[in-house]
Design a protein around this motif. Sequence first.
Motif, mmCIF file in Angstrom:
data_model
loop_
_atom_site.group_PDB
_atom_site.id
_atom_site.type_symbol
_atom_site.label_atom_id
_atom_site.label_comp_id
_atom_site.label_asym_id
_atom_site.label_seq_id
_atom_site.Cartn_x
_atom_site.Cartn_y
_atom_site.Cartn_z
ATOM 1 N N VAL A 1 17.613 50.295 2.886
ATOM 2 C CA VAL A 1 16.199 50.117 3.211
ATOM 3 C C VAL A 1 15.764 48.780 2.644
ATOM 4 C CG1 VAL A 1 13.869 51.028 2.933
ATOM 5 C CG2 VAL A 1 15.799 52.602 3.103
ATOM 6 N N ARG A 2 15.124 47.985 3.492
ATOM 7 C CA ARG A 2 14.626 46.679 3.059
ATOM 8 C C ARG A 2 13.157 46.561 3.419
ATOM 9 N NH1 ARG A 2 18.368 46.684 0.047
ATOM 10 N NH2 ARG A 2 20.316 45.649 0.415
ATOM 11 N N PRO A 3 12.313 46.117 2.546
ATOM 12 C CA PRO A 3 12.602 45.851 1.137
ATOM 13 C C PRO A 3 12.802 47.159 0.368
ATOM 14 C CG PRO A 3 10.257 45.567 1.545
ATOM 15 C CD PRO A 3 10.907 45.844 2.879
ATOM 16 N N ALA A 4 13.605 47.093 -0.686
ATOM 17 C CA ALA A 4 13.893 48.280 -1.494
ATOM 18 C C ALA A 4 12.728 48.625 -2.417
ATOM 19 C CB ALA A 4 15.159 48.055 -2.316
ATOM 20 N N ARG A 5 11.925 47.643 -2.771
ATOM 21 C CA ARG A 5 10.765 47.852 -3.643
ATOM 22 C C ARG A 5 9.621 46.986 -3.153
ATOM 23 N NH1 ARG A 5 11.829 50.279 -8.483
ATOM 24 N NH2 ARG A 5 14.013 50.504 -8.999
ATOM 25 N N GLY A 6 8.443 47.353 -3.570
ATOM 26 C CA GLY A 6 7.288 46.542 -3.211
ATOM 27 C C GLY A 6 6.005 47.196 -3.679
ATOM 28 N N ARG A 7 4.927 46.469 -3.529
ATOM 29 C CA ARG A 7 3.603 46.980 -3.899
ATOM 30 C C ARG A 7 2.674 46.801 -2.712
ATOM 31 N NH1 ARG A 7 2.462 47.822 -9.302
ATOM 32 N NH2 ARG A 7 4.077 47.131 -10.716
ATOM 33 N N ARG B 1 -3.460 49.482 2.843
ATOM 34 C CA ARG B 1 -2.590 48.493 3.488
ATOM 35 C C ARG B 1 -1.310 49.193 3.931
ATOM 36 N NH1 ARG B 1 -5.142 44.260 5.086
ATOM 37 N NH2 ARG B 1 -3.138 43.255 5.202
ATOM 38 N N SER B 2 -0.555 48.559 4.789
ATOM 39 C CA SER B 2 0.713 49.112 5.247
ATOM 40 C C SER B 2 1.779 48.027 5.222
ATOM 41 C CB SER B 2 0.578 49.688 6.656
ATOM 42 O OG SER B 2 0.255 48.662 7.566
ATOM 43 N N ALA B 3 3.021 48.444 5.314
ATOM 44 C CA ALA B 3 4.141 47.512 5.364
ATOM 45 C C ALA B 3 5.249 48.147 6.194
ATOM 46 C CB ALA B 3 4.650 47.195 3.966
ATOM 47 N N ALA B 4 6.023 47.315 6.856
ATOM 48 C CA ALA B 4 7.156 47.799 7.646
ATOM 49 C C ALA B 4 8.401 47.834 6.767
ATOM 50 C CB ALA B 4 7.383 46.882 8.843
ATOM 51 N N LEU B 5 9.187 48.878 6.922
ATOM 52 C CA LEU B 5 10.472 48.984 6.253
ATOM 53 C C LEU B 5 11.556 48.965 7.320
ATOM 54 C CD1 LEU B 5 9.714 51.901 3.766
ATOM 55 C CD2 LEU B 5 9.715 49.453 3.285
ATOM 56 N N THR B 6 12.663 48.303 7.027
ATOM 57 C CA THR B 6 13.805 48.287 7.929
ATOM 58 C C THR B 6 14.867 49.213 7.359
ATOM 59 O OG1 THR B 6 13.346 46.014 8.578
ATOM 60 C CG2 THR B 6 15.571 46.850 8.996
ATOM 61 N N VAL B 7 15.251 50.221 8.129
ATOM 62 C CA VAL B 7 16.274 51.174 7.711
ATOM 63 C C VAL B 7 17.533 50.875 8.513
ATOM 64 C CG1 VAL B 7 16.909 53.614 7.580
ATOM 65 C CG2 VAL B 7 14.534 52.921 7.181
ATOM 66 N N THR B 8 18.649 50.670 7.802
ATOM 67 C CA THR B 8 19.927 50.358 8.438
ATOM 68 C C THR B 8 20.935 51.441 8.078
ATOM 69 O OG1 THR B 8 19.448 47.996 8.209
ATOM 70 C CG2 THR B 8 21.736 48.614 8.657
ATOM 71 N N LEU B 9 21.614 51.961 9.086
ATOM 72 C CA LEU B 9 22.677 52.948 8.888
ATOM 73 C C LEU B 9 23.999 52.279 9.244
ATOM 74 C CD1 LEU B 9 20.970 55.983 10.650
ATOM 75 C CD2 LEU B 9 20.865 55.343 8.244
ATOM 76 N N ASP B 10 24.963 52.309 8.318
ATOM 77 C CA ASP B 10 26.247 51.642 8.504
ATOM 78 C C ASP B 10 27.351 52.691 8.546
ATOM 79 O OD1 ASP B 10 28.491 50.057 8.516
ATOM 80 O OD2 ASP B 10 28.074 49.100 6.585
ATOM 81 N N THR B 11 27.995 52.850 9.689
ATOM 82 C CA THR B 11 29.034 53.868 9.833
ATOM 83 C C THR B 11 30.431 53.377 9.469
ATOM 84 O OG1 THR B 11 29.357 53.307 12.161
ATOM 85 C CG2 THR B 11 27.734 55.033 11.662
ATOM 86 N N ALA B 12 30.562 52.112 9.099
ATOM 87 C CA ALA B 12 31.888 51.561 8.759
ATOM 88 C C ALA B 12 32.537 52.381 7.644
ATOM 89 C CB ALA B 12 31.757 50.104 8.322
#
Length: 155
Positions: free
Chosen positions: A88-94, A99-110
């Motif tokens: 998950v990016r960003p992993a931390r924040g305030r 207010r809102s913020a977008a998180l990017t979730v990445t799933l890696d099957t390797a």
Amino acid sequence: VAGLGWNRTHGVLWVATISDTDTIYQVDPETCEPLKAVAPPDQEPQTGAGLDVDPLGNLWVTSTGSPGTVYQLDAGLPEANDVPWLRVRPARGRLAPNRSAALTVTLDTAGLAPGTYGAYLVLASNSGREPAVVLPVRLQVRAATSDEREETWFR
């Protein structure tokens, strides 16, 4: 039994008893063998009244002692741990209020074997109304067919 609590990250069951000791046990759900015993915070016998596990892994124990009380215990088994296939990016924040913020979730099957994988994404905050939001994440990895392997190989 006065109460049950499930820690899904570690796959253990917590059992609170009503007895002369009101012991709280961590139990292997497959074998029912006790893994750990915790003394209750209320030392009055026969006052165990309930147990639950919150999304951060804390045990919440209730007592019918005088007065009836709710205790928060650190179980030593947080619900949160690293999941190598989930980022998950960003992993931390305030965030400022409202207010809102977008998180990017990445799933890696390797490197993952075929099967179903699960995790919980916990968004913690200092909100008194909702200190943690728990989002389930499920990943299904299927075996590649020979055609898919060839496609992947030539890409």
